[in-house]
Design a protein around this motif. Sequence first.
Motif, mmCIF file in Angstrom:
data_model
loop_
_atom_site.group_PDB
_atom_site.id
_atom_site.type_symbol
_atom_site.label_atom_id
_atom_site.label_comp_id
_atom_site.label_asym_id
_atom_site.label_seq_id
_atom_site.Cartn_x
_atom_site.Cartn_y
_atom_site.Cartn_z
ATOM 1 N N THR A 1 -12.064 -0.031 0.482
ATOM 2 C CA THR A 1 -10.806 -0.586 0.920
ATOM 3 C C THR A 1 -9.641 0.116 0.215
ATOM 4 O O THR A 1 -8.655 0.455 0.848
ATOM 5 N N VAL A 3 -9.604 3.106 -1.142
ATOM 6 C CA VAL A 3 -9.508 4.496 -0.672
ATOM 7 C C VAL A 3 -8.811 4.546 0.692
ATOM 8 O O VAL A 3 -7.923 5.371 0.908
ATOM 9 N N ALA A 4 -9.198 3.661 1.591
ATOM 10 C CA ALA A 4 -8.581 3.622 2.926
ATOM 11 C C ALA A 4 -7.094 3.292 2.823
ATOM 12 O O ALA A 4 -6.260 3.918 3.499
ATOM 13 N N TYR A 7 -5.198 6.294 1.491
ATOM 14 C CA TYR A 7 -5.094 7.336 2.515
ATOM 15 C C TYR A 7 -4.054 6.967 3.576
ATOM 16 O O TYR A 7 -3.253 7.806 3.979
ATOM 17 N N LEU A 8 -4.053 5.700 4.010
ATOM 18 C CA LEU A 8 -3.072 5.265 5.011
ATOM 19 C C LEU A 8 -1.650 5.384 4.483
ATOM 20 O O LEU A 8 -0.747 5.813 5.206
ATOM 21 N N ARG A 11 -0.819 9.127 4.417
ATOM 22 C CA ARG A 11 -0.618 9.611 5.797
ATOM 23 C C ARG A 11 0.728 9.145 6.358
ATOM 24 O O ARG A 11 1.392 9.879 7.088
ATOM 25 N N TRP A 17 -5.402 14.418 2.563
ATOM 26 C CA TRP A 17 -6.335 14.418 1.431
ATOM 27 C C TRP A 17 -5.951 15.512 0.447
ATOM 28 O O TRP A 17 -6.112 15.369 -0.756
#
Length: 184
Positions: A1, A3-4, A7-8, A11, A17
Amino acid sequence: TVVALVYLLVRKRGGSWRNLGFVPPRVGSFLPKSTRWFGFGAMVLIGYVASIAFVDTYVVAVDLLGLDWLLPGDQIPDESYSNTYVLVALAIAIVIMAPLAEEIFFRAFLFGGLRARWRLVWAALVSGFVFSLAHGDPGLVLPFTGVGVIFALLYERSNSIYTSMAVHFVFNAVSFTLLVATNT
Protein backbone atom coordinates in the motif's frame (compact mmCIF):
# COMPACT_ATOMS: atom_id res chain seq x y z
CA THR A 1 0.00 0.00 0.00
CA VAL A 2 2.81 2.40 0.92
CA VAL A 3 4.68 1.67 -2.30
CA ALA A 4 1.54 2.21 -4.41
CA LEU A 5 0.74 5.46 -2.57
CA VAL A 6 4.27 6.80 -3.06
CA TYR A 7 4.22 5.88 -6.75
CA LEU A 8 0.83 7.56 -7.27
CA LEU A 9 2.04 10.73 -5.56
CA VAL A 10 5.21 10.78 -7.65
CA ARG A 11 3.27 10.12 -10.88
CA LYS A 12 0.86 12.96 -10.00
CA ARG A 13 3.87 15.30 -10.07
CA GLY A 14 5.03 13.89 -13.41
CA GLY A 15 7.69 11.62 -11.92
CA SER A 16 8.49 7.96 -12.37
CA TRP A 17 10.28 5.07 -10.67
CA ARG A 18 13.49 6.63 -11.99
CA ASN A 19 12.84 9.74 -9.87
CA LEU A 20 12.62 7.48 -6.82
CA GLY A 21 16.13 6.17 -7.44
CA PHE A 22 15.38 3.03 -9.43
CA VAL A 23 18.51 3.52 -11.50
CA PRO A 24 21.84 1.70 -11.56
CA PRO A 25 23.99 2.79 -8.61
CA ARG A 26 26.54 5.50 -9.29
CA VAL A 27 29.57 3.81 -7.79
CA GLY A 28 33.08 3.53 -9.06
CA SER A 29 32.50 5.44 -12.29
CA PHE A 30 36.29 5.49 -12.57
CA LEU A 31 36.31 1.68 -12.57
CA PRO A 32 35.98 -0.42 -15.70
CA LYS A 33 32.35 -1.48 -16.28
CA SER A 34 33.17 -5.10 -15.49
CA THR A 35 34.20 -4.20 -11.92
CA ARG A 36 31.49 -1.68 -10.99
CA TRP A 37 29.48 -4.33 -9.12
CA PHE A 38 32.52 -4.66 -6.89
CA GLY A 39 32.11 -0.97 -6.00
CA PHE A 40 28.41 -1.57 -5.28
CA GLY A 41 29.27 -4.55 -3.08
CA ALA A 42 31.85 -2.47 -1.22
CA MET A 43 29.27 0.26 -0.55
CA VAL A 44 26.80 -2.34 0.74
CA LEU A 45 29.43 -3.89 3.01
CA ILE A 46 30.56 -0.51 4.34
CA GLY A 47 26.94 0.52 4.93
CA TYR A 48 26.18 -2.70 6.78
CA VAL A 49 29.28 -2.51 8.96
CA ALA A 50 28.59 1.17 9.75
CA SER A 51 24.97 0.38 10.68
CA ILE A 52 25.89 -2.53 12.94
CA ALA A 53 28.71 -0.52 14.53
CA PHE A 54 26.30 2.33 15.27
CA VAL A 55 23.68 0.04 16.84
CA ASP A 56 26.26 -1.94 18.83
CA THR A 57 27.94 1.24 20.11
CA TYR A 58 24.54 2.54 21.22
CA VAL A 59 23.68 -0.71 23.04
CA VAL A 60 27.08 -0.83 24.79
CA ALA A 61 26.87 2.85 25.84
CA VAL A 62 23.32 2.48 27.17
CA ASP A 63 24.31 -0.69 29.02
CA LEU A 64 27.43 0.93 30.56
CA LEU A 65 25.39 3.93 31.67
CA GLY A 66 22.80 1.65 33.27
CA LEU A 67 19.98 3.10 31.18
CA ASP A 68 18.26 -0.23 30.54
CA TRP A 69 14.97 1.50 29.73
CA LEU A 70 16.65 2.83 26.57
CA LEU A 71 17.52 -0.66 25.30
CA PRO A 72 15.44 -1.94 22.37
CA GLY A 73 12.65 -4.34 23.27
CA ASP A 74 12.01 -7.74 21.71
CA GLN A 75 10.98 -7.31 18.11
CA ILE A 76 9.47 -10.77 17.67
CA PRO A 77 7.11 -12.37 20.24
CA ASP A 78 8.57 -15.53 21.83
CA GLU A 79 5.69 -17.75 20.67
CA SER A 80 6.55 -16.98 17.02
CA TYR A 81 9.73 -19.05 17.18
CA SER A 82 7.87 -22.33 17.68
CA ASN A 83 5.75 -22.06 14.53
CA THR A 84 7.53 -22.68 11.22
CA TYR A 85 4.78 -21.02 9.14
CA VAL A 86 4.90 -17.89 11.27
CA LEU A 87 8.70 -17.77 10.99
CA VAL A 88 8.53 -18.08 7.20
CA ALA A 89 5.92 -15.30 7.02
CA LEU A 90 8.03 -13.13 9.32
CA ALA A 91 11.15 -13.82 7.25
CA ILE A 92 9.38 -12.68 4.07
CA ALA A 93 7.97 -9.59 5.80
CA ILE A 94 11.16 -8.60 7.65
CA VAL A 95 13.86 -9.59 5.18
CA ILE A 96 12.19 -8.81 1.84
CA MET A 97 9.09 -6.63 2.17
CA ALA A 98 10.30 -4.23 4.88
CA PRO A 99 13.50 -3.16 3.09
CA LEU A 100 11.58 -2.70 -0.16
CA ALA A 101 8.69 -0.66 1.26
CA GLU A 102 10.70 1.25 3.87
CA GLU A 103 13.42 2.31 1.45
CA ILE A 104 10.91 3.48 -1.11
CA PHE A 105 9.04 5.51 1.51
CA PHE A 106 11.75 6.75 3.89
CA ARG A 107 14.67 7.20 1.51
CA ALA A 108 13.27 7.70 -2.00
CA PHE A 109 10.13 9.62 -1.05
CA LEU A 110 10.71 11.30 2.33
CA PHE A 111 14.47 11.84 2.24
CA GLY A 112 14.36 12.64 -1.48
CA GLY A 113 11.62 15.23 -0.93
CA LEU A 114 13.39 16.79 2.05
CA ARG A 115 16.73 16.74 0.21
CA ALA A 116 15.26 18.80 -2.61
CA ARG A 117 14.63 21.58 -0.07
CA TRP A 118 17.11 21.05 2.78
CA ARG A 119 20.78 20.43 3.32
CA LEU A 120 21.94 16.81 3.31
CA VAL A 121 22.47 16.56 7.08
CA TRP A 122 19.01 17.86 8.02
CA ALA A 123 17.21 15.79 5.41
CA ALA A 124 19.06 12.66 6.53
CA LEU A 125 18.43 13.34 10.24
CA VAL A 126 14.72 14.07 9.87
CA SER A 127 14.04 11.13 7.55
CA GLY A 128 16.13 8.87 9.82
CA PHE A 129 14.18 10.06 12.86
CA VAL A 130 10.81 9.39 11.21
CA PHE A 131 12.14 5.98 10.12
CA SER A 132 13.02 5.18 13.75
CA LEU A 133 9.61 6.29 15.02
CA ALA A 134 7.90 3.98 12.53
CA HIS A 135 9.47 1.00 14.31
CA GLY A 136 7.37 1.78 17.39
CA ASP A 137 9.99 1.09 20.07
CA PRO A 138 11.45 3.93 22.17
CA GLY A 139 14.66 1.89 22.51
CA LEU A 140 15.12 2.01 18.74
CA VAL A 141 14.72 5.78 18.27
CA LEU A 142 18.39 6.71 18.67
CA PRO A 143 20.02 3.69 17.01
CA PHE A 144 17.57 3.55 14.10
CA THR A 145 17.81 7.29 13.53
CA GLY A 146 21.54 6.67 13.01
CA VAL A 147 20.86 3.68 10.76
CA GLY A 148 18.36 5.78 8.78
CA VAL A 149 21.00 8.48 8.34
CA ILE A 150 23.50 5.90 7.08
CA PHE A 151 20.93 4.55 4.60
CA ALA A 152 20.16 8.11 3.42
CA LEU A 153 23.85 8.84 2.90
CA LEU A 154 24.21 5.66 0.84
CA TYR A 155 21.18 6.62 -1.23
CA GLU A 156 22.59 10.11 -1.76
CA ARG A 157 26.11 8.90 -2.62
CA SER A 158 25.05 6.19 -5.05
CA ASN A 159 22.05 8.09 -6.45
CA SER A 160 20.19 4.76 -6.37
CA ILE A 161 17.62 3.20 -4.05
CA TYR A 162 19.20 -0.18 -4.76
CA THR A 163 22.15 0.63 -2.50
CA SER A 164 20.21 1.48 0.65
CA MET A 165 17.75 -1.32 -0.14
CA ALA A 166 20.60 -3.85 -0.35
CA VAL A 167 22.12 -2.71 2.96
CA HIS A 168 18.68 -2.78 4.61
CA PHE A 169 18.12 -6.30 3.24
CA VAL A 170 21.46 -7.54 4.61
CA PHE A 171 20.90 -5.79 7.97
CA ASN A 172 17.46 -7.38 8.39
CA ALA A 173 18.54 -10.80 7.06
CA VAL A 174 21.48 -11.08 9.45
CA SER A 175 19.49 -9.72 12.41
CA PHE A 176 16.54 -12.04 11.73
CA THR A 177 18.79 -15.07 11.26
CA LEU A 178 20.59 -14.36 14.55
CA LEU A 179 17.28 -13.86 16.38
CA VAL A 180 15.92 -17.15 15.09
CA ALA A 181 19.18 -19.02 15.77
CA THR A 182 19.35 -17.81 19.37
CA ASN A 183 15.65 -18.35 20.14
CA THR A 184 14.91 -21.77 18.64
